[in-house]
Design a protein around this motif. Structure first.
Motif, PDB file in Angstrom:
ATOM      1  N   PHE A  96       0.730  -1.088  -0.146  1.00 30.80           N
ATOM      2  CA  PHE A  96       0.116  -0.088  -0.204  1.00 30.80           C
ATOM      3  C   PHE A  96       0.937   1.191   0.109  1.00 30.80           C
ATOM      4  CE2 PHE A  96      -2.871  -3.023   1.319  1.00 30.80           C
ATOM      5  CZ  PHE A  96      -4.107  -2.891   1.008  1.00 30.80           C
ATOM      6  N   ASP A 133      -3.614   2.473  -3.953  1.00 26.39           N
ATOM      7  CA  ASP A 133      -4.805   2.841  -3.079  1.00 26.39           C
ATOM      8  C   ASP A 133      -5.027   4.269  -3.448  1.00 26.39           C
ATOM      9  OD1 ASP A 133      -2.737   4.377  -2.159  1.00 26.39           O
ATOM     10  OD2 ASP A 133      -2.487   3.297  -0.068  1.00 26.39           O
ATOM     11  N   ASN A 155      -8.027  -5.648  -3.442  1.00 29.29           N
ATOM     12  CA  ASN A 155      -7.896  -5.360  -2.027  1.00 29.29           C
ATOM     13  C   ASN A 155      -7.191  -3.766  -2.077  1.00 29.29           C
ATOM     14  OD1 ASN A 155      -5.305  -6.440  -2.894  1.00 29.29           O
ATOM     15  ND2 ASN A 155      -4.674  -6.311  -0.562  1.00 29.29           N
ATOM     16  N   VAL A 156      -6.364  -3.583  -2.750  1.00 30.59           N
ATOM     17  CA  VAL A 156      -5.798  -1.986  -2.559  1.00 30.59           C
ATOM     18  C   VAL A 156      -6.832  -1.243  -3.427  1.00 30.59           C
ATOM     19  CG1 VAL A 156      -3.429  -2.744  -2.264  1.00 30.59           C
ATOM     20  CG2 VAL A 156      -4.458  -2.497  -4.364  1.00 30.59           C
ATOM     21  N   ALA A 159      -9.373   0.221  -1.358  1.00 29.11           N
ATOM     22  CA  ALA A 159      -9.122   1.173  -0.499  1.00 29.11           C
ATOM     23  C   ALA A 159      -9.023   2.492  -1.396  1.00 29.11           C
ATOM     24  CB  ALA A 159      -7.557   1.186  -0.031  1.00 29.11           C
ATOM     25  N   ARG A 163     -11.801   6.080  -0.930  1.00 30.47           N
ATOM     26  CA  ARG A 163     -11.325   7.479  -0.719  1.00 30.47           C
ATOM     27  C   ARG A 163     -11.893   8.444  -1.804  1.00 30.47           C
ATOM     28  NH1 ARG A 163      -4.874   6.497  -0.704  1.00 30.47           N
ATOM     29  NH2 ARG A 163      -5.330   7.483   1.282  1.00 30.47           N
ATOM     30  N   HIS A 371      -1.085  -4.201   7.314  1.00 30.92           N
ATOM     31  CA  HIS A 371      -1.578  -5.338   6.610  1.00 30.92           C
ATOM     32  C   HIS A 371      -0.554  -6.464   6.683  1.00 30.92           C
ATOM     33  CE1 HIS A 371      -5.003  -3.321   4.929  1.00 30.92           C
ATOM     34  NE2 HIS A 371      -4.237  -2.352   4.764  1.00 30.92           N
TER      35      HIS A 371
END
Length: 433
Positions: A96, A133, A155-156, A159, A163, A371
Motif C-alpha cells: 500500500f 490505493d 484489495n488495494v 481502498a 477515498r 497489513h
C-alpha cells in the motif's frame, strides 16, 4: 507440446478477456524474441517476494523458483522468466503506497508539476495505471480534475474507491484500453509509476497506452534505472514480480514499436535511482525532444549498456554483498549483540533468502504496514511486528531492509540512539551509521 497457458484478465465485472501468456520458464526475450543465454545475476532459488506467510501455515511448503536474471545479447533487456502469472502475484497485493511518507510526498510533487506543465483542469482527464490505493490520483481529484485508476489488486483498489478515487479493477493492456476508450473520455495525461517492470507482456501493455491516450496527450513512466542498479549493486531489487530491468536504451526501442516516442526524461532519487520518461504519440510533433534525453542516452553508452561486458561483470557483485552481510550478522551475534530488521519489502526478501539469513540471525523485523504485521517473511519465516517492538527490545543494530528509505527510517526511529543503537544498510555495501 502443450499450448501456451491462457491468462484471464480480471475486471470489475469478472473474467472478461483472455490473452496468451508465454510458457513458464521461457528462454526467449520478451522484447525482441531472441534466445537468452547470458547471465546477469543468479540469486538461486527463492519464493515469491511478496508471498507473506500466515503463522498457522508456517509449517506448510511454499514454492521456490529460480531467481536467475538473464540479459538479451541482441536488445540488452535484463529479464526474468515468467514462473508465476501476474494474476497470482498481484490479485491480492500487500503493498500500500500510502504507508510511505516519502512516496506520498513524491506523488504530491508530481501532481503539482504535471498540472502546471500541461495545464490540466476539469476538461483534461488523468488515468493512472497501477493506481494502488489512490495515493497519487487524490492530488488531481482535489483540484477538480477527472481521474480514473486502473489496478488488478482488488484489495488495494477498494481502498482507493473508499477515498473517492474511481478505480477499474483490471490488468492493463490493449484489450482493457479499448474497453475503457468506449466508456471513458480519453486521458490527456496517463501515469504509470513502477509498473512497466511488472508486466510479462511488454508489447501488449505498451500498446494499451497508444490505444487509450488522447491525441496530444502525454504518458509518464517511472521505473528503477538499470544503470543505477548496476552502479550501486542493487541486486535485491531483482525478484519475480519484476519481470524486466529497464534502461532508456531498451524502453525507447519498445515504445517505438508502438508509435510512441520519449521526448523528455528526468532522473529521480526514488528506489535507489529511477527514470521518469515523458512519452507522446509519434505524430505529435508539437513536443520536441529535450536535451535531457540525449544526456541519459550518453550516460548509458558511457557505462557500456549498449555492449555486453558491463552486464557480465555485474554477476560477481551479489556474492560480495552476501559475504559482507553474513560476516556482519555472525560477528554481531558472537559479540552478544542483537540485530533486528526494519521493513518487510520485497527487496528485503530477495536479500535475506539469497544470503540465507533466518531467525537465528535476525529474530524479527518491523513494518508500518498494518497489513503485513503478524505475518512471516516468505522463505525465511522471520516474524513481522509493529515498529514499537524495537522500543521494547532495544537492539544494538537495526538493519534497514528498504535501504532506499534509509533517511526516512533513520529519522522515524532516531530514538534508538538513546540506548546506543545504530542503523545498518546492506546496499550498495554493508554500512553501519
Amino acid at each position: 507440446m502443450n499450448a501456451s497457458p491462457v491468462v484471464l484478465e480480471v475486471t470489475a465485472a469478472g473474467l472478461t478477456s483472455e490473452t496468451p501468456s508465454p510458457a513458464a520458464g521461457t528462454s526467449t526475450c520478451r522484447c525482441c524474441g531472441a534466445s537468452l543465454t547470458e547471465t546477469f545475476a543468479d540469486l538461486g532459488m527463492t519464493p515469491l517476494a511478496n508471498s507473506y506467510v500466515d503463522p498457522p501455515r508456517a509449517s506448510e511448503m511454499e514454492p521456490f523458483y529460480p531467481l536467475h536474471a538473464l540479459v538479451c545479447s541482441d536488445c540488452r533487456l535484463v529479464q526474468l522468466a515468467e514462473f508465476e502469472s501476474p494474476q497470482t502475484i498481484f490479485s491480492n497485493y500487500l503493498y500500500f503506497s500510502s504507508f510511505s511518507d516519502a512516496w506520498l510526498g513524491h506523488a504530491a510533487e508530481y501532481a503539482a508539476r504535471m498540472i502546471e506543465r500541461f495545464g490540466l483542469g476539469a476538461e483534461t482527464p488523468v488515468v493512472e495505471v497501477a493506481s494502488n490505493d489512490g495515493y497519487l490520483l487524490q492530488h488531481f481529484a482535489k483540484r477538480g480534475i477527472p481521474v480514473l485508476g486502473v489496478d488488478p489488486a482488488a484489495n488495494v483498489a477498494r481502498a482507493a474507491i473508499a477515498r473517492g478515487i474511481p478505480t477499474d479493477i483490471a490488468f492493463f493492456g490493449a484489450r482493457t484500453a479499448h474497453r475503457l476508450r468506449e466508456t471513458h473520455p480519453a486521458p490527456m495525461l496517463m501515469a504509470a509509476n513502477n509498473v512497466l517492470a511488472h508486466v510479462p507482456d511488454l508489447h501488449d501493455f505498451v500498446e494499451g497506452f497508444r490505444v487509450l491516450l488522447a491525441p496530444g496527450g502525454v504518458v509518464t513512466f517511472e521505473f528503477p534505472h538499470l544503470l543505477r542498479l548496476m552502479e550501486r549493486n542493487q541486486f535485491d531489487t531483482i525478484y519475480h514480480e519484476h519481470f524486466s530491468y529497464l534502461s532508456l536504451f531498451v524502453v525507447e526501442r519498445i515504445f517505438g514499436q508502438h508509435g510512441l516516442l520519449v521526448f523528455d526524461v528526468e532522473e529521480l532519487p526514488t528506489h535507489g535511482g529511477s527514470l521518469r520518461v515523458f512519452v507522446r504519440h509519434a505524430e505529435d510533433a508539437a513536443k520536441a525532444e529535450t536535451p535531457a534525453v540525449e544526456r541519459v542516452r550518453a550516460a548509458e553508452r558511457d557505462a557500456g549498456l549498449d555492449g555486453m561486458d558491463a552486464y557480465r561483470r555485474f554477476a560477481a557483485r551479489p556474492v560480495e554483498t552476501k559475504r559482507a552481510l553474513l560476516d556482519f550478522l555472525i560477528g554481531a551475534q558472537r559479540a552478544g549483540q542483537k540485530v533486528v530488521g526494519y521493513g518487510a519489502p520485497a527487496k528485503g526478501n530477495t536479500l535475506l533468502n539469497y544470503c540465507g539469513v533466518g531467525k537465528e540471525l535476525l529474530p524479527f523485523t518491523v513494518d508500518r504496514n498494518t497489513h503485513k504485521q503478524g505475518l512471516l517473511l516468505p522463505g525465511t519465516r522471520i516474524p513481522i511486528r509493529a515498529p514499537e517492538a524495537i522500543l521494547e527490545e532495544k537492539p544494538d543494530y537495526v538493519l534497514i531492509l528498504p535501504w532506499n528509505l534509509r533517511d526516512e527510517v533513520a529519522a522515524q526511529m532516531s530514538c534508538i540512539r538513546a540506548w546506543g543503537g545504530r542503523f545498518v544498510v546492506p546496499i550498495p555495501t554493508v554500512e553501519v551509521f
